[in-house]
Design a protein around this motif. Sequence first.
Motif, PDB file in Angstrom:
ATOM      1  N   PRO A  44     108.983  16.394  11.854  1.00  0.00           N
ATOM      2  CA  PRO A  44     108.054  17.304  11.171  1.00  0.00           C
ATOM      3  C   PRO A  44     107.184  16.638  10.107  1.00  0.00           C
ATOM      4  CG  PRO A  44     110.118  18.443  11.543  1.00  0.00           C
ATOM      5  CD  PRO A  44     110.328  17.025  12.022  1.00  0.00           C
ATOM      6  N   ALA A  45     107.743  15.731   9.314  1.00  0.00           N
ATOM      7  CA  ALA A  45     106.956  15.129   8.227  1.00  0.00           C
ATOM      8  C   ALA A  45     105.926  14.123   8.731  1.00  0.00           C
ATOM      9  CB  ALA A  45     107.881  14.454   7.216  1.00  0.00           C
ATOM     10  N   ALA A  46     106.102  13.654   9.953  1.00  0.00           N
ATOM     11  CA  ALA A  46     105.243  12.563  10.445  1.00  0.00           C
ATOM     12  C   ALA A  46     103.773  12.952  10.444  1.00  0.00           C
ATOM     13  CB  ALA A  46     105.673  12.142  11.840  1.00  0.00           C
ATOM     14  N   LEU A  47     103.488  14.227  10.722  1.00  0.00           N
ATOM     15  CA  LEU A  47     102.090  14.660  10.803  1.00  0.00           C
ATOM     16  C   LEU A  47     101.346  14.384   9.499  1.00  0.00           C
ATOM     17  CD1 LEU A  47      99.809  16.190  12.285  1.00  0.00           C
ATOM     18  CD2 LEU A  47     100.658  18.274  11.215  1.00  0.00           C
ATOM     19  N   VAL A  48     102.018  14.571   8.381  1.00  0.00           N
ATOM     20  CA  VAL A  48     101.350  14.521   7.079  1.00  0.00           C
ATOM     21  C   VAL A  48     101.567  13.185   6.370  1.00  0.00           C
ATOM     22  CG1 VAL A  48     100.923  15.868   5.005  1.00  0.00           C
ATOM     23  CG2 VAL A  48     102.055  16.950   6.943  1.00  0.00           C
TER      24      VAL A  48
ATOM     25  N   PRO B   9      97.269  23.540  17.537  1.00  0.00           N
ATOM     26  CA  PRO B   9      95.906  23.213  17.934  1.00  0.00           C
ATOM     27  C   PRO B   9      95.356  22.047  17.104  1.00  0.00           C
ATOM     28  CG  PRO B   9      95.989  25.301  16.721  1.00  0.00           C
ATOM     29  CD  PRO B   9      97.402  24.890  16.970  1.00  0.00           C
ATOM     30  N   THR B  10      94.428  21.313  17.690  1.00  0.00           N
ATOM     31  CA  THR B  10      93.851  20.155  17.008  1.00  0.00           C
ATOM     32  C   THR B  10      92.375  20.384  16.721  1.00  0.00           C
ATOM     33  OG1 THR B  10      95.403  18.641  18.064  1.00  0.00           O
ATOM     34  CG2 THR B  10      93.379  17.674  17.210  1.00  0.00           C
ATOM     35  N   ILE B  11      91.999  20.137  15.463  1.00  0.00           N
ATOM     36  CA  ILE B  11      90.591  20.210  15.067  1.00  0.00           C
ATOM     37  C   ILE B  11      90.055  18.795  14.929  1.00  0.00           C
ATOM     38  CG2 ILE B  11      88.969  21.009  13.301  1.00  0.00           C
ATOM     39  CD1 ILE B  11      90.936  23.169  12.525  1.00  0.00           C
ATOM     40  N   GLY B  12      88.973  18.507  15.610  1.00  0.00           N
ATOM     41  CA  GLY B  12      88.304  17.219  15.481  1.00  0.00           C
ATOM     42  C   GLY B  12      87.180  17.345  14.464  1.00  0.00           C
ATOM     43  N   VAL B  13      87.225  16.529  13.416  1.00  0.00           N
ATOM     44  CA  VAL B  13      86.268  16.655  12.315  1.00  0.00           C
ATOM     45  C   VAL B  13      85.361  15.431  12.257  1.00  0.00           C
ATOM     46  CG1 VAL B  13      85.990  17.098   9.847  1.00  0.00           C
ATOM     47  CG2 VAL B  13      88.060  17.885  11.008  1.00  0.00           C
ATOM     48  N   VAL B  14      84.066  15.662  12.337  1.00  0.00           N
ATOM     49  CA  VAL B  14      83.121  14.571  12.123  1.00  0.00           C
ATOM     50  C   VAL B  14      82.974  14.393  10.611  1.00  0.00           C
ATOM     51  CG1 VAL B  14      80.771  13.743  12.473  1.00  0.00           C
ATOM     52  CG2 VAL B  14      81.926  15.052  14.284  1.00  0.00           C
ATOM     53  N   ALA B  28      97.828  21.443   7.564  1.00  0.00           N
ATOM     54  CA  ALA B  28      99.214  21.035   7.823  1.00  0.00           C
ATOM     55  C   ALA B  28     100.218  22.189   7.757  1.00  0.00           C
ATOM     56  CB  ALA B  28      99.605  19.901   6.866  1.00  0.00           C
ATOM     57  N   PRO B  29     100.204  23.006   6.685  1.00  0.00           N
ATOM     58  CA  PRO B  29     101.189  24.093   6.644  1.00  0.00           C
ATOM     59  C   PRO B  29     101.027  25.086   7.793  1.00  0.00           C
ATOM     60  CG  PRO B  29     100.167  23.784   4.488  1.00  0.00           C
ATOM     61  CD  PRO B  29      99.381  22.969   5.471  1.00  0.00           C
ATOM     62  N   LEU B  30      99.835  25.167   8.356  1.00  0.00           N
ATOM     63  CA  LEU B  30      99.598  26.094   9.468  1.00  0.00           C
ATOM     64  C   LEU B  30     100.000  25.483  10.806  1.00  0.00           C
ATOM     65  CD1 LEU B  30      96.070  27.396   8.376  1.00  0.00           C
ATOM     66  CD2 LEU B  30      98.250  28.630   8.224  1.00  0.00           C
ATOM     67  N   GLY B  31     100.474  24.249  10.772  1.00  0.00           N
ATOM     68  CA  GLY B  31     100.844  23.596  12.025  1.00  0.00           C
ATOM     69  C   GLY B  31      99.639  23.122  12.814  1.00  0.00           C
ATOM     70  N   VAL B  32      98.491  23.073  12.150  1.00  0.00           N
ATOM     71  CA  VAL B  32      97.253  22.670  12.817  1.00  0.00           C
ATOM     72  C   VAL B  32      97.015  21.184  12.563  1.00  0.00           C
ATOM     73  CG1 VAL B  32      94.750  22.997  12.863  1.00  0.00           C
ATOM     74  CG2 VAL B  32      96.279  24.981  12.608  1.00  0.00           C
ATOM     75  N   GLU B  33      96.694  20.450  13.613  1.00  0.00           N
ATOM     76  CA  GLU B  33      96.485  19.011  13.467  1.00  0.00           C
ATOM     77  C   GLU B  33      94.998  18.702  13.323  1.00  0.00           C
ATOM     78  OE1 GLU B  33      98.888  16.636  16.027  1.00  0.00           O
ATOM     79  OE2 GLU B  33     100.637  17.808  15.393  1.00  0.00           O
ATOM     80  N   LEU B  47      94.720   9.533   5.309  1.00  0.00           N
ATOM     81  CA  LEU B  47      96.093   9.624   4.818  1.00  0.00           C
ATOM     82  C   LEU B  47      96.801  10.861   5.335  1.00  0.00           C
ATOM     83  CD1 LEU B  47      98.374   8.627   2.935  1.00  0.00           C
ATOM     84  CD2 LEU B  47      97.389  10.047   1.142  1.00  0.00           C
ATOM     85  N   VAL B  48      96.078  11.967   5.419  1.00  0.00           N
ATOM     86  CA  VAL B  48      96.696  13.256   5.728  1.00  0.00           C
ATOM     87  C   VAL B  48      96.515  13.650   7.183  1.00  0.00           C
ATOM     88  CG1 VAL B  48      96.984  15.595   4.841  1.00  0.00           C
ATOM     89  CG2 VAL B  48      95.897  13.871   3.400  1.00  0.00           C
ATOM     90  N   ALA B  49      95.439  13.174   7.805  1.00  0.00           N
ATOM     91  CA  ALA B  49      95.134  13.583   9.172  1.00  0.00           C
ATOM     92  C   ALA B  49      96.112  12.939  10.149  1.00  0.00           C
ATOM     93  CB  ALA B  49      93.707  13.190   9.520  1.00  0.00           C
ATOM     94  N   ARG B  50      96.213  13.525  11.325  1.00  0.00           N
ATOM     95  CA  ARG B  50      97.017  12.933  12.399  1.00  0.00           C
ATOM     96  C   ARG B  50      96.496  11.550  12.741  1.00  0.00           C
ATOM     97  NH1 ARG B  50     101.685  12.788  14.849  1.00  0.00           N
ATOM     98  NH2 ARG B  50     101.817  15.028  15.204  1.00  0.00           N
ATOM     99  N   ASP B  51      95.176  11.418  12.769  1.00  0.00           N
ATOM    100  CA  ASP B  51      94.601  10.151  13.211  1.00  0.00           C
ATOM    101  C   ASP B  51      93.133  10.078  12.778  1.00  0.00           C
ATOM    102  OD1 ASP B  51      94.655   7.697  14.389  1.00  0.00           O
ATOM    103  OD2 ASP B  51      94.903   8.430  16.441  1.00  0.00           O
ATOM    104  N   GLN B  52      92.632   8.846  12.746  1.00  0.00           N
ATOM    105  CA  GLN B  52      91.201   8.631  12.488  1.00  0.00           C
ATOM    106  C   GLN B  52      90.598   7.834  13.624  1.00  0.00           C
ATOM    107  OE1 GLN B  52      90.218   6.298   8.974  1.00  0.00           O
ATOM    108  NE2 GLN B  52      88.033   6.315   9.436  1.00  0.00           N
ATOM    109  N   ILE B  53      89.436   8.266  14.086  1.00  0.00           N
ATOM    110  CA  ILE B  53      88.646   7.452  15.003  1.00  0.00           C
ATOM    111  C   ILE B  53      87.593   6.761  14.141  1.00  0.00           C
ATOM    112  CG2 ILE B  53      86.983   7.517  16.905  1.00  0.00           C
ATOM    113  CD1 ILE B  53      88.557  10.055  17.901  1.00  0.00           C
TER     114      ILE B  53
END
Lengths: 385, 385
Positions: A44-48, B9-14, B28-33, B47-53
């Motif tokens: 669970p913590a991995a996402l953040v 669900p995953t949001i892609g942010v430019v 994050a608290p909403l379980g949204v990536e 730092l906080v996002a699942r990933d960066q492109i």
Amino acid sequence: MTTLRTPGPTIGVVGGGQLGRMLAEAAAPLGVEVIVLDPTPDCPAALVARDQIVADFDDEAGIRELAARADVLTFEIELADQEVLNRVSEDSGTPVHPDPATLETIHDKLVQKRELEDAGVPVPPFREVEDADDIRAAIDDYGAPVMLKARTGGYDGRGNVPVESKDEADDALESVAGPAMVESFVDFEREVSVIAVKGDDEIATFPIGENVHVDEILRETIVPARSSEAVEERAREVAADVLEVMEGRGVYGIELFEAADGDVLLNEIAPRPHNSGHWTIEGAQSSQFEQHVRAVLGWPLAATDLRSPTVMTNLLADVNEEREAELGDLDRILETPGATLHWYGKRQARPLRKMGHVTVTREDASREELLETARELEDAVSFRS
Amino acid sequence: MTTLRTPGPTIGVVGGGQLGRMLAEAAAPLGVEVIVLDPTPDCPAALVARDQIVADFDDEAGIRELAARADVLTFEIELADQEVLNRVSEDSGTPVHPDPATLETIHDKLVQKRELEDAGVPVPPFREVEDADDIRAAIDDYGAPVMLKARTGGYDGRGNVPVESKDEADDALESVAGPAMVESFVDFEREVSVIAVKGDDEIATFPIGENVHVDEILRETIVPARSSEAVEERAREVAADVLEVMEGRGVYGIELFEAADGDVLLNEIAPRPHNSGHWTIEGAQSSQFEQHVRAVLGWPLAATDLRSPTVMTNLLADVNEEREAELGDLDRILETPGATLHWYGKRQARPLRKMGHVTVTREDASREELLETARELEDAVSFRS
């Protein structure tokens, strides 16, 4: 003098469940980075968190890697191994907060109770159990029922067995299967808890929360608790006394019994942020997770005042067997003014597993109204599709 | 019916600056990536996002990858390229919110003002500028001074030039160096803004904030604004009218002038969470970032009520030239009851760069007291070691 750069200080956390996740959520706005160690890939913590080290909680190589990458170590589970933590900390020079000695004290409920009693903390009458005769003697002294507790490894009520009469003593002891202690059964008016924080040279306590347990699992926390001001004051005093016994900085979840006569007795201590303190995220001027971040870094603590009446309800998986987690019909939660969802990101639902929680807080509502709302929301969602 | 699984669900942010970071914190608290696309490796949101492109904002291959990994695309910078976004969205089937057409409308201030005026939104008198004569004609019509604005690319006051007299018209036009428009100078009582949210079939507006700009850069937002109730109501009405013109779901920062007579006139629109809405994180029942998450996913919107009087102050780098970021003496901020630090995680400080912000909110304090506290805190910290 505290300064901040980028990257900010890094906290290495043993454990990456929901507590680690909410810790990382609280750390991010402060510029503090979190690395977690957890055996479940994509915990669970991995996402953040900045990163996860996939390793068992007592994996020494993993913890060494964590220490090498962190400025301070902490843990979000009692399963952390105090010996390994101590050894790694000494070798690496990376401090651990709270002190692993505290883990050891708390780990054994008998040792814990003895130390607290010695320090003047009010605890229910208790004694060590070596054989079933000790249980029967306790029934003679305290009256029935008594509570038989495994000295180690209990969690969410596991390892706690009420013993109603002397006839049940042998069976009860067998069911605990290991070192045990016995405690007088407290006929409590309500269960309350205090989230207490030990900082560098200061302590802080949050307003007390009233906890509703069903089958020994926390269902709801209500703040302010429906206790008198005297009880609130006494509970925070007891919590401060408990902190005297605890070594090392951090947040402690301190569960108490409020007896019918207004007496406050210690029940259990968790040397980490606690489920009964989740309400602080929205309900208090600071959250228990932010306080833990500040405390382990040696930063000043924050204000703990209540912002508005708040009720927290756990979202437990209402499933009969393990299955992929899917929470249905969130709309009621999302549409309710003052309701905030916290989803823990666990992939599997298991019976009564904590999958998330909902906090309801509003200036214009009483705690009774909020409790009613929280229960409606908890009822409205389901993990059974 | 909204359901939630893991992964959510995953949001892609430019864009992956502070807005992307706070969006990921709210998701994050909403379980949204959240996955961000940003050219700067380890950008603030990383730092906080699942990933960066790591790619430029208009890098089509990067945006295609983002679309492939996301359920919905959004942007946190106006530099996003609407043509590329449209093409990628059509090819991939991944929707973009707000609609890129909105970006195009907003991108050109003249087009924006025309569309808004046509829709009945009150705007200051304006006209297109083709040569310096148009500026001089505007001065004849509106009186001096007038505000010459670059039609595209302005940000934090860049590209805005006050013209005090007809003599200055030629120089002013030259300094803008590109397509321009000219506007009557509004002699405003105060600048206010409304954070407005366009959901699936609903809209929401937050209480209005009063904005203090220095050198056209936002310094402080004060909530509630020191405006009358009639102005508050009118401003939220205007914001709702603006949303009618905007296409696609999401949060819009709507900056307004409050004239001395209580009239409300549109100044500028940002099709994204806005600096003047950062106060919502602690000050309102929900934050602009959580609302943007909900809106782009098509989830129900949250309540927007004020929780307590709130002042937000930006932490701008008080440096004379670019240097490594180090914020000194945080203790005052950390120790002040009701103060919350948001650090954006930028490695380099540049003159007046937004490095973080502090929100001060308390039930028991007036906005004037909070403003005084916020200013003291802003004064107490420094990027000059």
